[in-house]
Design a protein around this motif. Sequence first.
Motif, PDB file in Angstrom:
ATOM      1  N   ALA A 152       0.831  -1.203   0.000  1.00  0.00           N
ATOM      2  CA  ALA A 152       0.000   0.000   0.000  1.00  0.00           C
ATOM      3  C   ALA A 152       0.870   1.259   0.000  1.00  0.00           C
ATOM      4  N   HIS A 153       1.962   1.224   0.748  1.00  0.00           N
ATOM      5  CA  HIS A 153       2.917   2.345   0.780  1.00  0.00           C
ATOM      6  C   HIS A 153       3.520   2.550  -0.608  1.00  0.00           C
ATOM      7  N   ALA A 154       3.895   1.464  -1.258  1.00  0.00           N
ATOM      8  CA  ALA A 154       4.463   1.560  -2.605  1.00  0.00           C
ATOM      9  C   ALA A 154       3.464   2.162  -3.578  1.00  0.00           C
ATOM     10  N   ALA A 155       2.213   1.698  -3.496  1.00  0.00           N
ATOM     11  CA  ALA A 155       1.179   2.220  -4.393  1.00  0.00           C
ATOM     12  C   ALA A 155       0.943   3.707  -4.172  1.00  0.00           C
ATOM     13  N   LYS A 156       1.021   4.139  -2.914  1.00  0.00           N
ATOM     14  CA  LYS A 156       0.740   5.539  -2.573  1.00  0.00           C
ATOM     15  C   LYS A 156       1.850   6.490  -3.010  1.00  0.00           C
ATOM     16  N   TYR A 157       3.120   6.029  -2.901  1.00  0.00           N
ATOM     17  CA  TYR A 157       4.228   6.953  -3.072  1.00  0.00           C
ATOM     18  C   TYR A 157       5.163   6.656  -4.246  1.00  0.00           C
ATOM     19  N   HIS A 158       5.172   5.448  -4.760  1.00  0.00           N
ATOM     20  CA  HIS A 158       6.238   5.074  -5.696  1.00  0.00           C
ATOM     21  C   HIS A 158       5.764   4.633  -7.073  1.00  0.00           C
ATOM     22  N   PHE A 159       4.452   4.583  -7.286  1.00  0.00           N
ATOM     23  CA  PHE A 159       3.935   4.180  -8.586  1.00  0.00           C
ATOM     24  C   PHE A 159       2.757   5.061  -8.977  1.00  0.00           C
ATOM     25  N   GLY A 316       6.666  -1.599 -12.034  1.00  0.00           N
ATOM     26  CA  GLY A 316       5.503  -0.993 -12.662  1.00  0.00           C
ATOM     27  C   GLY A 316       5.877   0.310 -13.332  1.00  0.00           C
ATOM     28  N   LYS A 317       4.977   1.304 -13.220  1.00  0.00           N
ATOM     29  CA  LYS A 317       5.193   2.575 -13.903  1.00  0.00           C
ATOM     30  C   LYS A 317       5.088   3.739 -12.902  1.00  0.00           C
ATOM     31  N   LYS A 318       6.028   4.684 -13.045  1.00  0.00           N
ATOM     32  CA  LYS A 318       6.004   5.928 -12.283  1.00  0.00           C
ATOM     33  C   LYS A 318       6.200   7.070 -13.279  1.00  0.00           C
ATOM     34  N   ASP A 319       5.274   8.003 -13.317  1.00  0.00           N
ATOM     35  CA  ASP A 319       5.292   9.078 -14.312  1.00  0.00           C
ATOM     36  C   ASP A 319       5.351   8.505 -15.722  1.00  0.00           C
ATOM     37  N   GLY A 320       4.690   7.367 -15.865  1.00  0.00           N
ATOM     38  CA  GLY A 320       4.607   6.727 -17.176  1.00  0.00           C
ATOM     39  C   GLY A 320       5.846   5.971 -17.603  1.00  0.00           C
ATOM     40  N   LYS A 321       6.874   5.947 -16.759  1.00  0.00           N
ATOM     41  CA  LYS A 321       8.132   5.278 -17.103  1.00  0.00           C
ATOM     42  C   LYS A 321       8.328   4.039 -16.225  1.00  0.00           C
ATOM     43  N   PRO A 322       9.123   3.040 -16.688  1.00  0.00           N
ATOM     44  CA  PRO A 322       9.379   1.843 -15.878  1.00  0.00           C
ATOM     45  C   PRO A 322       9.997   2.210 -14.528  1.00  0.00           C
ATOM     46  N   ALA A 323       9.492   1.588 -13.480  1.00  0.00           N
ATOM     47  CA  ALA A 323       9.995   1.870 -12.129  1.00  0.00           C
ATOM     48  C   ALA A 323      10.129   0.565 -11.354  1.00  0.00           C
ATOM     49  N   TYR A 324      11.116   0.555 -10.445  1.00  0.00           N
ATOM     50  CA  TYR A 324      11.361  -0.592  -9.570  1.00  0.00           C
ATOM     51  C   TYR A 324      11.438  -0.076  -8.133  1.00  0.00           C
ATOM     52  N   PHE A 325      10.854  -0.821  -7.213  1.00  0.00           N
ATOM     53  CA  PHE A 325      10.851  -0.415  -5.806  1.00  0.00           C
ATOM     54  C   PHE A 325      11.053  -1.658  -4.940  1.00  0.00           C
ATOM     55  N   PHE A 326      11.911  -1.521  -3.932  1.00  0.00           N
ATOM     56  CA  PHE A 326      12.147  -2.618  -2.994  1.00  0.00           C
ATOM     57  C   PHE A 326      12.074  -2.080  -1.579  1.00  0.00           C
ATOM     58  N   ILE A 327      11.328  -2.748  -0.733  1.00  0.00           N
ATOM     59  CA  ILE A 327      11.201  -2.366   0.679  1.00  0.00           C
ATOM     60  C   ILE A 327      11.311  -3.629   1.519  1.00  0.00           C
ATOM     61  N   HIS A 328      12.038  -3.539   2.648  1.00  0.00           N
ATOM     62  CA  HIS A 328      12.244  -4.756   3.442  1.00  0.00           C
ATOM     63  C   HIS A 328      12.507  -4.422   4.904  1.00  0.00           C
ATOM     64  N   ASN A 329      12.425  -5.448   5.725  1.00  0.00           N
ATOM     65  CA  ASN A 329      12.847  -5.406   7.124  1.00  0.00           C
ATOM     66  C   ASN A 329      13.753  -6.596   7.387  1.00  0.00           C
ATOM     67  N   ASN A 330      14.839  -6.371   8.087  1.00  0.00           N
ATOM     68  CA  ASN A 330      15.664  -7.446   8.630  1.00  0.00           C
ATOM     69  C   ASN A 330      15.536  -7.433  10.140  1.00  0.00           C
ATOM     70  N   CYS A 331      15.376  -8.602  10.735  1.00  0.00           N
ATOM     71  CA  CYS A 331      15.171  -8.695  12.180  1.00  0.00           C
ATOM     72  C   CYS A 331      16.131  -9.736  12.751  1.00  0.00           C
ATOM     73  N   ASP A 332      16.812  -9.379  13.816  1.00  0.00           N
ATOM     74  CA  ASP A 332      17.863 -10.215  14.399  1.00  0.00           C
ATOM     75  C   ASP A 332      17.319 -11.057  15.551  1.00  0.00           C
ATOM     76  N   HIS A 333      17.493 -12.375  15.464  1.00  0.00           N
ATOM     77  CA  HIS A 333      16.971 -13.292  16.486  1.00  0.00           C
ATOM     78  C   HIS A 333      17.527 -12.989  17.875  1.00  0.00           C
ATOM     79  N   ALA A 334      18.837 -12.752  17.966  1.00  0.00           N
ATOM     80  CA  ALA A 334      19.454 -12.523  19.272  1.00  0.00           C
ATOM     81  C   ALA A 334      18.948 -11.225  19.904  1.00  0.00           C
ATOM     82  N   LYS A 335      18.722 -10.202  19.081  1.00  0.00           N
ATOM     83  CA  LYS A 335      18.246  -8.920  19.610  1.00  0.00           C
ATOM     84  C   LYS A 335      16.818  -9.030  20.121  1.00  0.00           C
ATOM     85  N   THR A 336      15.955  -9.746  19.382  1.00  0.00           N
ATOM     86  CA  THR A 336      14.568  -9.871  19.846  1.00  0.00           C
ATOM     87  C   THR A 336      14.500 -10.718  21.104  1.00  0.00           C
TER      88      THR A 336
END
Length: 404
Positions: A152-159, A316-336
């Motif tokens: 949803a964040h990607a749809a709102k801001y990046h495409f 997908g497309k942003k401003d009519g041009k090809p666009a790529y977006f990557f969003i992620h979380n890394n979580c550490d077992h020892a820290k949690t």
Amino acid sequence: MSKVLIIGAGGVGNVVVKKCAMLPNVFSDIMLASRTLPKVEAAAKEVKELTGRTIQTAKVDADNVQELVTLIKNFEPKLVINVALPYQDLPIMDACLETKTNYLDTANYEPKDVAKFEYSWQWAYKKRFEDAGIMALLGCGFDPGVTGVFTAHAAKYHFDKDGMEYLDIVDCNAGSHGKAFATNFNPEINIREITQRGKYWENGDWKETEPLEINRMINYPEVGPKKSFLLFHEELESLTKNFPSLKRARFWMTFSDEYITHLKVLENVGMTRIDEVEYQGQKIVPLQFLKAVLPEPASLGENYEGQTSIGCHIRGKKDGKPAYFFIHNNCDHAKTYKEIGAQAVSYTTGVPAMIGAKMMLEEKWMKAGVWNVEEFNPDPFMEDLNKYGLEWHEKSSDFVEFND
């Protein structure tokens, strides 16, 4: 007063109750309930030691609607957080309807006798929840859950509007718990999920595969390349419905060769069966027996090392041009584990459930009916992910890092 009733005292339930207890201004009164009272009381003791707060406890059979109704009426919560088994979603929703109480879960309904999960059963409650003036928030864990908010964040801001075309959700657990074979969440649900046929969305239709038939190497941030298998995962169903511009949507998850070998052996000897067999004059389900002898997911945290890495690759497309977006979380077992005594898989499911509950109680996400997370404004949820332990990272470009 914002009372909350949490049903389920497994690994995820333990994370949810502790995270809720850390926010007394949001969660003024907390009750933790489960079929197994000693687990509930042990969790309450840990909450007291960690936060200084005393929570209420109760024993309840989450398959029994009238037991649930009695408990809800006695405690009078504003919200029920369901982190019990997916089989119990509908009885808990029925009890919430009868008592006019808001509802949240982390996984969609699955019948006991068929290894099949889909939203149709829960979406069918939409009008009844609307008429009762209460809300049900479905699938508010990480995947499903955060992955939907990320999209949803990607749809709102990046495409562009209707500009998202290709979605690949990638889920890696690169941690090591030192056990020969163990699952990171409920063994029964985990094994049912990965032994059923795979499925993905392409060009307006579902394409099916054999279980774990398709795999590829995927590069995960801070982890590196890992063999990842194509599975069906429930958020694909809601995301393709709510973002109809998607031409293809897939879900990938990592499994080690050792894990796959153990799983194949267990399948071959019949231990993953979900139908009843007779043993010494009693009816037992082999997979439920297997669950009883495998390590409890909540017990894995102490010696767990490494990270989880979960994200969304979107094209997908942003401003009519090809666009790529990557969003992620890394979580550490020892820290949690250091923070609240939980491994990262439980943590990454439990923290979003707490945040979703917070969104509802603060009425940032509050609308009568039955909803998936991606149907709400992602901004306050994304802000709280960074605030409560699940920092996210994003990048966008016209260079595609994840492709066919």
